[in-house]
Scaffold this motif. Structure first.
Motif, PDB file in Angstrom:
ATOM      1  N   ASN A   1      16.031  -4.871 -10.235  1.00  0.00           N
ATOM      2  CA  ASN A   1      15.581  -4.437  -8.899  1.00  0.00           C
ATOM      3  C   ASN A   1      14.409  -3.466  -8.979  1.00  0.00           C
ATOM      4  O   ASN A   1      14.176  -2.707  -8.046  1.00  0.00           O
ATOM      5  CB  ASN A   1      16.721  -3.838  -8.079  1.00  0.00           C
ATOM      6  CG  ASN A   1      17.711  -4.881  -7.587  1.00  0.00           C
ATOM      7  OD1 ASN A   1      17.530  -6.077  -7.802  1.00  0.00           O
ATOM      8  ND2 ASN A   1      18.742  -4.436  -6.925  1.00  0.00           N
ATOM      9  N   GLY A   2      13.653  -3.486 -10.061  1.00  0.00           N
ATOM     10  CA  GLY A   2      12.568  -2.531 -10.290  1.00  0.00           C
ATOM     11  C   GLY A   2      11.232  -2.948  -9.692  1.00  0.00           C
ATOM     12  O   GLY A   2      10.191  -2.830 -10.348  1.00  0.00           O
ATOM     13  N   ALA A   3      11.224  -3.396  -8.455  1.00  0.00           N
ATOM     14  CA  ALA A   3       9.996  -3.878  -7.817  1.00  0.00           C
ATOM     15  C   ALA A   3       8.919  -2.797  -7.735  1.00  0.00           C
ATOM     16  O   ALA A   3       7.735  -3.087  -7.923  1.00  0.00           O
ATOM     17  CB  ALA A   3      10.302  -4.424  -6.423  1.00  0.00           C
ATOM     18  N   LEU A   4       9.317  -1.560  -7.468  1.00  0.00           N
ATOM     19  CA  LEU A   4       8.319  -0.491  -7.385  1.00  0.00           C
ATOM     20  C   LEU A   4       7.601  -0.320  -8.721  1.00  0.00           C
ATOM     21  O   LEU A   4       6.380  -0.238  -8.775  1.00  0.00           O
ATOM     22  CB  LEU A   4       8.963   0.825  -6.947  1.00  0.00           C
ATOM     23  CG  LEU A   4       8.023   2.028  -6.861  1.00  0.00           C
ATOM     24  CD1 LEU A   4       6.880   1.766  -5.883  1.00  0.00           C
ATOM     25  CD2 LEU A   4       8.789   3.279  -6.484  1.00  0.00           C
ATOM     26  N   ASN A   5       8.355  -0.326  -9.812  1.00  0.00           N
ATOM     27  CA  ASN A   5       7.717  -0.214 -11.126  1.00  0.00           C
ATOM     28  C   ASN A   5       6.830  -1.424 -11.422  1.00  0.00           C
ATOM     29  O   ASN A   5       5.808  -1.287 -12.095  1.00  0.00           O
ATOM     30  CB  ASN A   5       8.762  -0.034 -12.231  1.00  0.00           C
ATOM     31  CG  ASN A   5       9.096   1.425 -12.453  1.00  0.00           C
ATOM     32  OD1 ASN A   5       8.445   2.319 -11.922  1.00  0.00           O
ATOM     33  ND2 ASN A   5      10.120   1.671 -13.250  1.00  0.00           N
ATOM     34  N   ALA A   6       7.195  -2.585 -10.934  1.00  0.00           N
ATOM     35  CA  ALA A   6       6.347  -3.764 -11.126  1.00  0.00           C
ATOM     36  C   ALA A   6       5.004  -3.564 -10.429  1.00  0.00           C
ATOM     37  O   ALA A   6       3.949  -3.876 -10.989  1.00  0.00           O
ATOM     38  CB  ALA A   6       7.042  -5.014 -10.596  1.00  0.00           C
ATOM     39  N   ALA A   7       5.032  -3.022  -9.221  1.00  0.00           N
ATOM     40  CA  ALA A   7       3.781  -2.767  -8.499  1.00  0.00           C
ATOM     41  C   ALA A   7       2.969  -1.688  -9.200  1.00  0.00           C
ATOM     42  O   ALA A   7       1.741  -1.793  -9.293  1.00  0.00           O
ATOM     43  CB  ALA A   7       4.081  -2.370  -7.058  1.00  0.00           C
ATOM     44  N   ILE A   8       3.641  -0.658  -9.699  1.00  0.00           N
ATOM     45  CA  ILE A   8       2.937   0.400 -10.435  1.00  0.00           C
ATOM     46  C   ILE A   8       2.260  -0.191 -11.671  1.00  0.00           C
ATOM     47  O   ILE A   8       1.094   0.107 -11.958  1.00  0.00           O
ATOM     48  CB  ILE A   8       3.898   1.546 -10.800  1.00  0.00           C
ATOM     49  CG1 ILE A   8       4.273   2.322  -9.534  1.00  0.00           C
ATOM     50  CG2 ILE A   8       3.292   2.469 -11.851  1.00  0.00           C
ATOM     51  CD1 ILE A   8       5.407   3.319  -9.724  1.00  0.00           C
ATOM     52  N   LEU A   9       2.959  -1.027 -12.397  1.00  0.00           N
ATOM     53  CA  LEU A   9       2.382  -1.666 -13.576  1.00  0.00           C
ATOM     54  C   LEU A   9       1.185  -2.546 -13.196  1.00  0.00           C
ATOM     55  O   LEU A   9       0.152  -2.530 -13.872  1.00  0.00           O
ATOM     56  CB  LEU A   9       3.457  -2.479 -14.300  1.00  0.00           C
ATOM     57  CG  LEU A   9       3.101  -3.079 -15.645  1.00  0.00           C
ATOM     58  CD1 LEU A   9       2.598  -2.036 -16.622  1.00  0.00           C
ATOM     59  CD2 LEU A   9       4.323  -3.796 -16.224  1.00  0.00           C
TER      60      LEU A   9
END
Length: 168
Positions: A116-124
């Motif tokens: 559920n790490g969508a925010l980290n995916a966007a940050i990356l």
């Protein structure tokens, strides 16, 4: 406006998780698109999307999937673009999706964030894009500074909480 990031999810049931990625991209003014494509139910559409993403101006793909979680890998197999996989917690606490996404064969990598790490995916994705976009890099640096300020403020607020045996 031409999208440079594509957020793909196996179904719209993933939207509550993926909205975090969309919100960050929106906040940083990164043009993006969102689509539901299924590696199992619409395999031809997934292959067509992946093969044409680069020519449409997409630079990074964020692909979310739960359960068997083949979507990020199928996309990565058909494009030279970086793919960031977001395992969705649906069954087996998301471990099945995490392992399916992270265990790719040599030559077909998928950068994988936590369940559920969508925010980290966007940050990356923003970090990747910032390599060639100094304006976006400045926005991202300001975002990170904001995170730092939140923690400093939280720490100051903790000092105001009193307990009999609390020493600070």
């Amino acid at each position: 406006m031409t999208p440079i990031v594509s957020i793909i999810m196996g179904s719209t049931s993933d939207l509550p998780v993926m909205e975090k990625a969309a919100q960050l991209l929106n906040d940083l003014h990164v043009p993006f698109e969102m689509n539901a494509l299924s590696a199992h139910r619409t395999p031809e559409a997934v292959e067509e999307f992946a093969k044409n993403a680069r020519s449409r101006g997409i630079k990074v793909i964020i692909a979310a999937a739960g359960m068997a979680a083949h979507l990020p890998g199928v996309i990565a197999a058909s494009t030279p673009l970086p793919v960031i996989g977001v395992p969705i917690k649906s069954s087996l606490d998301g471990m099945d999706a995490l392992l399916a996404i992270v265990q790719m064969p040599p030559g077909i990598p998928v950068a994988t964030v936590g369940i559920n790490g969508a925010l980290n995916a966007a940050i990356l994705a923003v970090q990747m894009l910032s390599l060639e976009d100094k304006e976006l890099e400045a926005k991202f640096v300001a975002y990170k500074e904001g995170l730092k300020k939140k923690i400093v403020k939280a720490n100051e607020e903790l000092k105001e909480i009193k307990y009999e045996f609390k020493t600070n």
